[in-house]
Design a protein around this motif. Structure first.
Motif, PDB file in Angstrom:
ATOM      1  N   LYS A 270      -1.846 -54.590 -59.956  1.00  0.00           N
ATOM      2  CA  LYS A 270      -1.862 -55.328 -58.687  1.00  0.00           C
ATOM      3  C   LYS A 270      -1.457 -56.779 -58.911  1.00  0.00           C
ATOM      4  O   LYS A 270      -2.029 -57.476 -59.746  1.00  0.00           O
ATOM      5  CB  LYS A 270      -3.270 -55.258 -58.081  1.00  0.00           C
ATOM      6  CG  LYS A 270      -3.428 -56.079 -56.805  1.00  0.00           C
ATOM      7  CD  LYS A 270      -4.802 -55.863 -56.208  1.00  0.00           C
ATOM      8  CE  LYS A 270      -5.123 -56.873 -55.131  1.00  0.00           C
ATOM      9  NZ  LYS A 270      -6.449 -56.660 -54.545  1.00  0.00           N
TER      10      LYS A 270
ATOM     11  N   LYS B  51       7.550 -67.202 -50.301  1.00  0.00           N
ATOM     12  CA  LYS B  51       7.001 -66.113 -51.123  1.00  0.00           C
ATOM     13  C   LYS B  51       7.396 -64.747 -50.577  1.00  0.00           C
ATOM     14  O   LYS B  51       7.680 -63.825 -51.345  1.00  0.00           O
ATOM     15  CB  LYS B  51       5.482 -66.236 -51.276  1.00  0.00           C
ATOM     16  CG  LYS B  51       4.667 -66.223 -50.019  1.00  0.00           C
ATOM     17  CD  LYS B  51       3.224 -66.523 -50.360  1.00  0.00           C
ATOM     18  CE  LYS B  51       2.265 -66.335 -49.190  1.00  0.00           C
ATOM     19  NZ  LYS B  51       2.709 -66.889 -47.932  1.00  0.00           N
ATOM     20  N   THR B  52       7.455 -64.618 -49.275  1.00  0.00           N
ATOM     21  CA  THR B  52       7.859 -63.333 -48.719  1.00  0.00           C
ATOM     22  C   THR B  52       9.337 -63.057 -49.004  1.00  0.00           C
ATOM     23  O   THR B  52       9.731 -61.927 -49.274  1.00  0.00           O
ATOM     24  CB  THR B  52       7.579 -63.300 -47.206  1.00  0.00           C
ATOM     25  OG1 THR B  52       6.231 -63.690 -46.981  1.00  0.00           O
ATOM     26  CG2 THR B  52       7.795 -61.920 -46.644  1.00  0.00           C
TER      27      THR B  52
ATOM     28  N   THR C 223       8.454 -65.655 -41.989  1.00  0.00           N
ATOM     29  CA  THR C 223       8.187 -64.378 -42.668  1.00  0.00           C
ATOM     30  C   THR C 223       9.368 -63.436 -42.641  1.00  0.00           C
ATOM     31  O   THR C 223      10.303 -63.590 -41.878  1.00  0.00           O
ATOM     32  CB  THR C 223       7.029 -63.636 -41.970  1.00  0.00           C
ATOM     33  OG1 THR C 223       7.355 -63.541 -40.597  1.00  0.00           O
ATOM     34  CG2 THR C 223       5.733 -64.344 -42.162  1.00  0.00           C
TER      35      THR C 223
ATOM     36  N   ALA D 124       7.827 -57.845 -44.952  1.00  0.00           N
ATOM     37  CA  ALA D 124       7.244 -57.509 -46.250  1.00  0.00           C
ATOM     38  C   ALA D 124       5.813 -58.005 -46.281  1.00  0.00           C
ATOM     39  O   ALA D 124       5.543 -59.146 -45.940  1.00  0.00           O
ATOM     40  CB  ALA D 124       8.029 -58.164 -47.361  1.00  0.00           C
ATOM     41  N   SER D 125       4.932 -57.171 -46.662  1.00  0.00           N
ATOM     42  CA  SER D 125       3.553 -57.626 -46.830  1.00  0.00           C
ATOM     43  C   SER D 125       2.931 -56.902 -48.019  1.00  0.00           C
ATOM     44  O   SER D 125       2.256 -57.505 -48.834  1.00  0.00           O
ATOM     45  CB  SER D 125       2.731 -57.387 -45.571  1.00  0.00           C
ATOM     46  OG  SER D 125       2.910 -56.075 -45.136  1.00  0.00           O
ATOM     47  N   TYR D 126       3.209 -55.603 -48.087  1.00  0.00           N
ATOM     48  CA  TYR D 126       2.785 -54.841 -49.262  1.00  0.00           C
ATOM     49  C   TYR D 126       3.995 -54.065 -49.767  1.00  0.00           C
ATOM     50  O   TYR D 126       4.684 -53.404 -48.977  1.00  0.00           O
ATOM     51  CB  TYR D 126       1.665 -53.853 -48.925  1.00  0.00           C
ATOM     52  CG  TYR D 126       1.444 -52.869 -50.034  1.00  0.00           C
ATOM     53  CD1 TYR D 126       0.616 -53.183 -51.089  1.00  0.00           C
ATOM     54  CD2 TYR D 126       2.119 -51.654 -50.050  1.00  0.00           C
ATOM     55  CE1 TYR D 126       0.458 -52.303 -52.151  1.00  0.00           C
ATOM     56  CE2 TYR D 126       1.967 -50.775 -51.096  1.00  0.00           C
ATOM     57  CZ  TYR D 126       1.132 -51.099 -52.144  1.00  0.00           C
ATOM     58  OH  TYR D 126       0.986 -50.225 -53.192  1.00  0.00           O
TER      59      TYR D 126
ATOM     60  N   SER E  48       2.057 -53.107 -57.595  1.00  0.00           N
ATOM     61  CA  SER E  48       1.678 -53.172 -56.177  1.00  0.00           C
ATOM     62  C   SER E  48       1.588 -54.647 -55.829  1.00  0.00           C
ATOM     63  O   SER E  48       0.677 -55.335 -56.292  1.00  0.00           O
ATOM     64  CB  SER E  48       0.302 -52.523 -55.953  1.00  0.00           C
ATOM     65  OG  SER E  48       0.374 -51.159 -56.220  1.00  0.00           O
TER      66      SER E  48
ATOM     67  N   TRP F 195       0.943 -57.590 -53.375  1.00  0.00           N
ATOM     68  CA  TRP F 195       0.215 -57.910 -52.136  1.00  0.00           C
ATOM     69  C   TRP F 195       0.610 -59.309 -51.675  1.00  0.00           C
ATOM     70  O   TRP F 195       0.290 -60.299 -52.340  1.00  0.00           O
ATOM     71  CB  TRP F 195      -1.294 -57.883 -52.377  1.00  0.00           C
ATOM     72  CG  TRP F 195      -1.898 -56.536 -52.631  1.00  0.00           C
ATOM     73  CD1 TRP F 195      -1.366 -55.504 -53.336  1.00  0.00           C
ATOM     74  CD2 TRP F 195      -3.190 -56.086 -52.196  1.00  0.00           C
ATOM     75  NE1 TRP F 195      -2.235 -54.443 -53.376  1.00  0.00           N
ATOM     76  CE2 TRP F 195      -3.364 -54.776 -52.687  1.00  0.00           C
ATOM     77  CE3 TRP F 195      -4.218 -56.671 -51.461  1.00  0.00           C
ATOM     78  CZ2 TRP F 195      -4.514 -54.032 -52.448  1.00  0.00           C
ATOM     79  CZ3 TRP F 195      -5.381 -55.935 -51.227  1.00  0.00           C
ATOM     80  CH2 TRP F 195      -5.515 -54.627 -51.708  1.00  0.00           C
ATOM     81  N   ASP F 196       1.269 -59.374 -50.563  1.00  0.00           N
ATOM     82  CA  ASP F 196       1.569 -60.674 -49.978  1.00  0.00           C
ATOM     83  C   ASP F 196       0.319 -61.164 -49.230  1.00  0.00           C
ATOM     84  O   ASP F 196      -0.508 -60.355 -48.784  1.00  0.00           O
ATOM     85  CB  ASP F 196       2.748 -60.538 -49.003  1.00  0.00           C
ATOM     86  CG  ASP F 196       3.301 -61.883 -48.583  1.00  0.00           C
ATOM     87  OD1 ASP F 196       2.910 -62.904 -49.179  1.00  0.00           O
ATOM     88  OD2 ASP F 196       4.139 -61.908 -47.662  1.00  0.00           O
ATOM     89  N   THR F 197       0.187 -62.467 -49.126  1.00  0.00           N
ATOM     90  CA  THR F 197      -0.980 -63.009 -48.403  1.00  0.00           C
ATOM     91  C   THR F 197      -0.513 -63.990 -47.341  1.00  0.00           C
ATOM     92  O   THR F 197       0.562 -64.567 -47.454  1.00  0.00           O
ATOM     93  CB  THR F 197      -1.926 -63.756 -49.359  1.00  0.00           C
ATOM     94  OG1 THR F 197      -1.192 -64.823 -49.976  1.00  0.00           O
ATOM     95  CG2 THR F 197      -2.483 -62.847 -50.422  1.00  0.00           C
ATOM     96  N   ALA F 198      -1.340 -64.150 -46.325  1.00  0.00           N
ATOM     97  CA  ALA F 198      -1.004 -65.096 -45.268  1.00  0.00           C
ATOM     98  C   ALA F 198      -1.114 -66.514 -45.838  1.00  0.00           C
ATOM     99  O   ALA F 198      -2.116 -66.862 -46.462  1.00  0.00           O
ATOM    100  CB  ALA F 198      -1.965 -64.915 -44.095  1.00  0.00           C
ATOM    101  N   GLY F 199      -0.082 -67.296 -45.626  1.00  0.00           N
ATOM    102  CA  GLY F 199      -0.042 -68.613 -46.254  1.00  0.00           C
ATOM    103  C   GLY F 199      -0.642 -69.730 -45.427  1.00  0.00           C
ATOM    104  O   GLY F 199      -0.851 -70.836 -45.932  1.00  0.00           O
TER     105      GLY F 199
ATOM    106  N   TYR G 107      -8.135 -60.511 -50.657  1.00  0.00           N
ATOM    107  CA  TYR G 107      -6.864 -59.965 -51.131  1.00  0.00           C
ATOM    108  C   TYR G 107      -6.768 -59.960 -52.655  1.00  0.00           C
ATOM    109  O   TYR G 107      -6.192 -59.053 -53.238  1.00  0.00           O
ATOM    110  CB  TYR G 107      -5.692 -60.756 -50.550  1.00  0.00           C
ATOM    111  CG  TYR G 107      -5.454 -60.466 -49.080  1.00  0.00           C
ATOM    112  CD1 TYR G 107      -4.647 -59.413 -48.692  1.00  0.00           C
ATOM    113  CD2 TYR G 107      -6.056 -61.236 -48.096  1.00  0.00           C
ATOM    114  CE1 TYR G 107      -4.433 -59.129 -47.357  1.00  0.00           C
ATOM    115  CE2 TYR G 107      -5.853 -60.966 -46.761  1.00  0.00           C
ATOM    116  CZ  TYR G 107      -5.039 -59.907 -46.391  1.00  0.00           C
ATOM    117  OH  TYR G 107      -4.842 -59.619 -45.065  1.00  0.00           O
TER     118      TYR G 107
END
Lengths: 584, 206
Positions: free
Chosen positions: B4, B15-16, B34, B37-39, B54, B56-60, B71
């Protein structure tokens, strides 16, 4: 049986994946034939070589010996045989059967779950018979039409062509001293069965509602859950009488009062088609039961490869060894009862309930995982064949793994659902109440979500209700969360693409729009508790975390405002962590 | 081996875009904050080991920072992204590192990516400061450009290599103390073309 069999029931010892017998086979062949293992290209060629070298006179480890010099080994036969051997001729004639045992039997044997002496044979034979019986339905559905529903049953026909009921009590007779491979019924007969509208195997759980009962049911053929109408205890006794009139031997199935005993009775009756001899009234009995449990008049037909896998796995779970395994686990789980929960709630002892939910949920999940691995190890080849026959494409392993887990979860969690749900809901009751208050007291605009997510999300909301809130199984709910994310993507009206910066506020938006009475906090906890370890890092884990984050955001909004000026939300972080249990 | 990776960084650092470019080799010029893409999953080969990343994108956004631990629990590695044209975004990297160490633990593998290297002329973050900081926290630093597809492969490969090595070391440690239970199963399979064979190979008729 191993001296210290791994404790698959309690999980007190670590699970060790069973060795597939072929490994052993290769070794024995090599040692028997004194050949170098590196020269062996395949197991088939090894077997062929072995056959050629031994001819008809050799005996191989694993052979079942029926008789010695014509003396059967059943009953007191072994003793007789020893006398014959000690007094007799130089050449000893052995009657031998070489049987390819089902790999599942080796897995079960390894864990001491079946007797070494005869368990391998019994399990192999049970799987075979269950499959044969299932083929009745396959053949009639292929033929179609009213006439096509009639199946001629000849109880004296060879087993291969006519599945007979020698499953439970009589299974050992396959290897009796007479060498008769297939057991023959004492009174062979031929009759016709009309299997129209028949659901041969229905999973049932009896739940009590005050003085009455409701039966929760699942039909693996259509993958549909439903509840029966409310039944009084006397009606169960009435059902038995009606069944006895149709088939006298049903009298042997005990029925006593109380949820547990009535549950056992219904479970036995609901699986008679597989677990007993076929009888001219087998179908009538099953139809009578179907009426009692309020089988829906029109159930959808599911022909997918995964449904076929599910049907196969449920037949495996129907075997006595698995019935016993699951039954022992359920009896030993000691989930706290309703009265204890009420007492704890009154004493404001929510932490106890929370820890119980996590502990027992973990045990249930761990048990399901172990049984799944056991079945996967033993039946992966069968599943692969069924999957490919059903038109499934590549990547069967993960789908089969998920389906086996789902079947095991239905069998295990089905009987625990109300108890688990009670503990979880009461454990997180306070959080749910506070959450609802927050939704009632504040408006959507107070949460200052980005404008581009503040559209209507009717499909996503509906998906959340039907795929996450409504389903019974935790694993189905978890898959439902992934479905919601996919629906959001379809429903999004913006032109840019969606990512984490959008999904989190959208989920917050969805939760704010969902029913104010919903128990979102306890729902999220249930998802977290039952999220399989192997799924935690993957897509399911990601979306469950997103729902959790959305819930925490709504719950923690006040603190966020209070700590707005503080460094990087430090206090807010710790507050949220404490609430969500990360800091113990 | 599933690993992960959590993707952290301020909003709009890209990042996205990095994720999208690395996993799907796509980049959308016209974007808001954005992309789709998120996962995401990606298989990567490290030596003889194939690992499934895997990501994992996170809300910035700032207001969601407090939710980060949800997360990044159980993460094997983290890719911390800053924008070389935005010094504030690098300040946040320092805070992410502290938080990751605190919540996940000291052994989480960290790679820092200075994104938008194609905008070198607008640089606001001193290279010396960045490299010294990365070294001081045991992280590797890479310059990346999602737009020009620069440095991404190296960035993820480095992170994956560290994670795989760490996991293999852990597994070896576990194997050292592992004692098989139950011993070898007895021979059960031999011969025959009889009825048992069907149940063994064929599975069921459903």
């Amino acid at each position: 049986m191993p001296a210290t069999p791994p404790d698959i029931l309690t999980g007190s010892s670590e699970y060790v994946p069973p060795v597939i017998p072929l490994d052993d086979l290769t070794q024995v062949i090599n040692s028997t034939t004194n050949r170098d293992s590196s020269s062996s290209d395949s197991d088939d060629s090894d077997l062929q070589h072995l056959r050629e070298s031994l001819g008809e006179n050799g005996v191989i480890v694993g052979d079942v010996i029926f008789s010695v010099c014509g003396v059967g080994l059943g009953g007191g036969g072994l003793e007789e045989a020893v006398k014959v051997i000690s007094s007799s001729p130089e050449i000893i004639e052995l009657s031998v059967s070489r049987i390819l045992h089902h790999p599942l039997s080796a897995c079960l044997s390894k864990y001491g779950l079946i007797r070494e002496s005869d368990g391998l044979d019994i399990v192999t034979k049970q799987i075979y018979i269950y499959n044969e019986r299932a083929s009745i339905f396959e053949s009639v559905s292929e033929e179609g039409g009213e006439e096509g529903f009639n199946v001629i049953i000849n109880t004296d026909a060879p087993l291969k062509n006519n599945p007979k009921s020698t499953i439970d009590d009589h299974a050992m007779r396959y290897y009796d001293s007479t060498s008769s491979y297939a057991h023959r019924t004492p009174n062979p007969q031929t009759f016709s069965l009309n299997v129209k509208g028949l659901r041969p195997y229905i999973l049932t759980t009896v739940n009590s509602i005050k003085q009455d009962y409701v039966i929760s049911c699942y039909d693996p053929s259509s993958r549909v859950f439903w509840n029966s109408g409310v039944r009084k205890e006397s009606e169960f006794f009435g059902l038995k009488e009606e069944l006895v009139e149709l088939r006298g031997s049903v009298k042997q199935i005990g029925v006593k009062g109380g949820k547990v005993e009535l549950g056992k009775f219904i479970r036995k009756v609901a699986t008679l088609f597989y677990t007993s001899n076929l009888h001219p009234s087998s179908c009538a009995c099953q139809l009578k039961l179907q009426s009692f449990i309020s089988l829906p008049t029109s159930l959808p037909k599911s022909d997918t490869a995964i449904t076929s896998i599910g049907l196969f796995i449920f037949r495996i779970l129907l075997m006595p060894v698995f019935q016993q395994l699951v039954g022992s686990f359920l009896e030993g789980l000691n989930l706290i009862g309703a009265e204890e929960i009420i007492r704890r709630v009154k004493n404001n002892d929510r932490e106890f309930l929370k820890s119980q939910a996590k502990e027992k949920g973990g045990e249930i999940k761990g048990f399901c995982e172990k049984v799944k691995r056991l079945i996967y190890q033993g039946c992966s080849e069968d599943c692969k064949v069924i999957y490919e026959r059903g038109g499934g494409g590549g990547g069967w392993e993960q789908e089969v793994d998920d389906e086996i887990y789902r079947c095991v979860e239905i069998s295990v969690y089905g009987g625990l659902r109300s108890g688990v749900s009670r503990v979880v809901v009461n454990g997180w009751r306070y959080e749910d109440v506070e959450f609802s208050k927050r939704l009632k007291s504040e408006e959507l605009k107070d949460f200052k979500l980005p404008e581009h997510v503040q559209q209507e999300w009717p499909n996503s909301l509906q998906e959340f209700k039907t795929s996450v809130e409504t389903p019974i199984l935790p694993s189905t709910k978890i898959i439902g969360v992934v479905q919601v994310a996919k629906t959001i993507e379809k429903e999004y009206k913006g032109t840019d693409h969606l990512a984490a910066d959008d999904y989190l506020p959208i989920f917050i938006h969805l939760l704010l729009q969902s029913s104010q009475e919903s128990r979102v906090c306890s729902l999220v906890e249930l998802l977290k508790i039952f999220l399989r370890d192997e799924k935690k890092l993957g897509e399911c884990g990601y979306w469950v975390s997103t729902v959790e984050a959305a819930v925490e955001f709504i719950r923690g909004r006040e603190e966020e405002e209070e700590n707005e000026e503080e460094e990087f939300g430090k206090d807010n972080l710790e507050g949220l962590l404490a609430k969500s249990g990360f800091l113990g | 081996m599933r690993l992960k990776v959590v993707l952290l960084g301020e909003g709009r650092v890209g990042k996205t875009s990095i994720l999208f470019r690395y996993i799907r080799n796509e980049f959308q010029e016209k974007q808001q904050s954005t992309l789709q893409a998120s996962y995401m999953d990606k298989k990567i080969k490290v030596g003889t080991t194939t690992a499934q990343l895997s990501v994992w994108d996170t809300a910035g956004q700032e207001r969601f920072h407090a939710l980060g631990p949800i997360y990044y629990r159980d993460a094997d590695g983290a890719l911390l992204v800053y924008d070389i044209t935005d010094s504030e975004s690098f300040t946040k990297v320092r805070k992410w590192v502290k938080e990751l160490r605190k919540i996940v633990g000291g052994d989480i593998n960290i790679v820092i990516a200075g994104n938008k290297i194609d905008l070198e002329r607008n640089r606001q973050v001193e290279e010396k400061e960045v490299l010294e900081y990365a070294k001081s926290v045991g992280a590797t630093h890479f310059y990346t450009s999602a737009k020009q597809n620069l440095g991404l492969e190296e960035c993820f490969t480095d992170l994956a290599t560290k994670m795989v090595q760490q996991n293999l070391t852990k597994l070896q440690g576990l194997a050292g103390g592992f004692q098989p239970k139950g011993g070898k199963s007895k021979l059960v399979v031999v011969d025959d073309t009889g009825e048992g064979k069907k149940s063994s190979g064929g599975g069921g008729c459903c």
